[in-house]
Design a protein around this motif. Structure first.
Motif, short mmCIF file in Angstrom:
data_model
loop_
_atom_site.label_atom_id
_atom_site.label_comp_id
_atom_site.label_asym_id
_atom_site.label_seq_id
_atom_site.Cartn_x
_atom_site.Cartn_y
_atom_site.Cartn_z
N LEU A 100 0.83 -1.20 0.00
CA LEU A 100 0.00 0.00 0.00
C LEU A 100 0.86 1.26 0.00
N ASN A 101 1.99 1.20 0.69
CA ASN A 101 2.91 2.33 0.69
C ASN A 101 3.38 2.64 -0.73
N ALA A 102 3.81 1.60 -1.43
CA ALA A 102 4.27 1.79 -2.81
C ALA A 102 3.14 2.21 -3.74
N VAL A 103 1.96 1.63 -3.52
CA VAL A 103 0.80 1.99 -4.35
C VAL A 103 0.45 3.46 -4.16
N TRP A 104 0.54 3.94 -2.91
CA TRP A 104 0.26 5.36 -2.67
C TRP A 104 1.19 6.24 -3.50
N ILE A 105 2.47 5.91 -3.51
CA ILE A 105 3.43 6.70 -4.27
C ILE A 105 3.13 6.65 -5.76
N LEU A 106 2.80 5.48 -6.25
CA LEU A 106 2.49 5.33 -7.68
C LEU A 106 1.21 6.08 -8.04
N VAL A 107 0.23 6.06 -7.16
CA VAL A 107 -1.01 6.80 -7.40
C VAL A 107 -0.73 8.30 -7.40
N ALA A 108 0.14 8.75 -6.49
CA ALA A 108 0.49 10.17 -6.44
C ALA A 108 1.10 10.63 -7.76
#
Length: 262
Positions: A100-108
Motif C-alpha cells: 500500500l505504501n508503494a501503491v500510494w506513491i504510484l497513485v500520487a
C-alpha cells in the motif's frame, strides 16, 4: 504433518514479505524522484509541505528514512525464527502495508490526490490492526521490540498524522478550500483531532512510545511550518504544539509493561 504445513506457511509468508519489501523500495525510488517525480511535485504540488495548513514542514518527512530502514530490518528479521508466534500473528499484514505504501506513491504520480487519500486510509487501517495484534502479544526480546514494535509503531504514528494532511490536501484539490478565517478554524480542529487520535492510540495500545514519538514529531513540524513557513497560521501552530504535547503526555498515563523500543 502439522509442522511441515506450518513451515510451508512460514516460507510463503517470508517470500511474500520480501517481495513486498522490494516493491516498496521501488516505490520509494519513484517517490523520491530517482525513478519518477518527487511526491511534493505531483498533483501540482497538492501534496507538498505548503499545500495546506495541516501539512508537516519539509524536514518532517525525513522520518520515512527511519521507517524504510526499519521495514528492511524487519524483512531480514522475519527470516529468522525469533518471535515466530508474533510474526505468525501478523501474517501478511506487514507485506500489505509495504504494498500500500508503494501503491500510494504510484497513485500520487498520476495526480489523483483524492485516490491517494483512499489508499492512505487503507494503509492506516492495516497499520492499526498490526498495532493491535502486536499489543495483544508479548514481545520476544529487545531485538524484536526494536525491529517489529519500533518500526511499526513509528510507521503507524507517522501515517496517522500524514493521513490528516492527505485528507486535507484531497479536499483542497477537489475545490473545497475555505476562506482564511474558516481555514484557520478547520486547521485547529484537524490538528486537535490528530492529538485526540494520539491519546486514543496510547490508551488502546498501552502507551507505545514509538507511536507517540512519530505523532508528536509530525505535529511538531506542522507547528514549525505554520510558525515559520507558508501558509502561516499562529492558531494552527499553537494547536499543533498542544496536540504534540498531548501525544507525549499520554504515554506515561497509559503505559503498560512494554520494552522501551515499543
Amino acid at each position: 504433518m502439522l509442522s511441515m504445513l506450518s513451515n510451508a506457511q512460514d516460507l510463503t509468508r517470508r517470500l511474500v514479505t520480501t517481495a513486498a519489501e522490494v516493491f516498496c523500495l521501488v516505490g520509494t525510488a519513484v517517490g523520491t524522484g530517482l525513478l519518477g517525480t518527487s511526491v511534493d511535485q505531483t498533483g501540482g504540488g497538492a501534496l507538498s509541505d505548503q499545500a495546506t495548513l495541516v501539512a508537516p514542514y519539509g524536514p518532517a518527512f525525513s522520518i520515512w528514512s527511519v521507517v524504510y530502514l526499519g521495514l528492511l530490518a524487519f524483512t531480514v528479521y522475519q527470516w529468522s525464527d525469533r518471535g515466530l508466534p508474533r510474526l505468525r500473528r501478523l501474517g501478511y499484514l506487514p507485506a500489505l502495508s509495504m504494498v500500500l505504501n508503494a501503491v500510494w506513491i504510484l497513485v500520487a504520480q498520476t495526480g489523483l490526490v483524492w485516490l491517494t487519500a483512499v489508499v492512505i486510509l487503507a494503509l492506516l487501517a492495516v497499520l492499526a490492526v498490526i498495532g493491535l495484534r502486536l499489543g495483544d502479544a508479548r514481545e520476544e526480546g529487545a531485538v524484536g521490540a526494536l525491529v517489529v514494535d519500533g518500526t511499526f509503531g513509528l510507521y503507524l504514528g507517522w501515517v496517522a498524522v500524514a493521513t490528516c494532511a492527505n485528507l486535507a490536501a484531497a479536499l483542497v484539490d477537489l475545490g473545497l478550500e475555505p476562506g482564511p478565517g474558516a481555514a484557520d478554524v478547520l486547521g485547529v480542529v484537524v490538528v486537535l483531532v490528530a492529538g485526540a487520535v494520539a491519546v486514543a492510540l496510547a490508551w488502546r495500545l498501552g502507551g507505545r512510545v514509538a507511536v507517540a514519538l512519530a505523532m508528536a514529531w509530525g505535529l511538531a513540524w506542522v507547528a514549525v511550518g505554520r510558525f515559520a513557513g507558508e501558509p502561516a497560521s499562529t492558531p494552527v501552530a499553537v494547536a499543533a504544539v498542544v496536540a504534540a504535547v498531548a501525544a507525549l503526555v499520554a504515554v506515561p498515563l497509559f503505559r503498560r509493561r512494554h520494552s522501551p523500543a515499543a
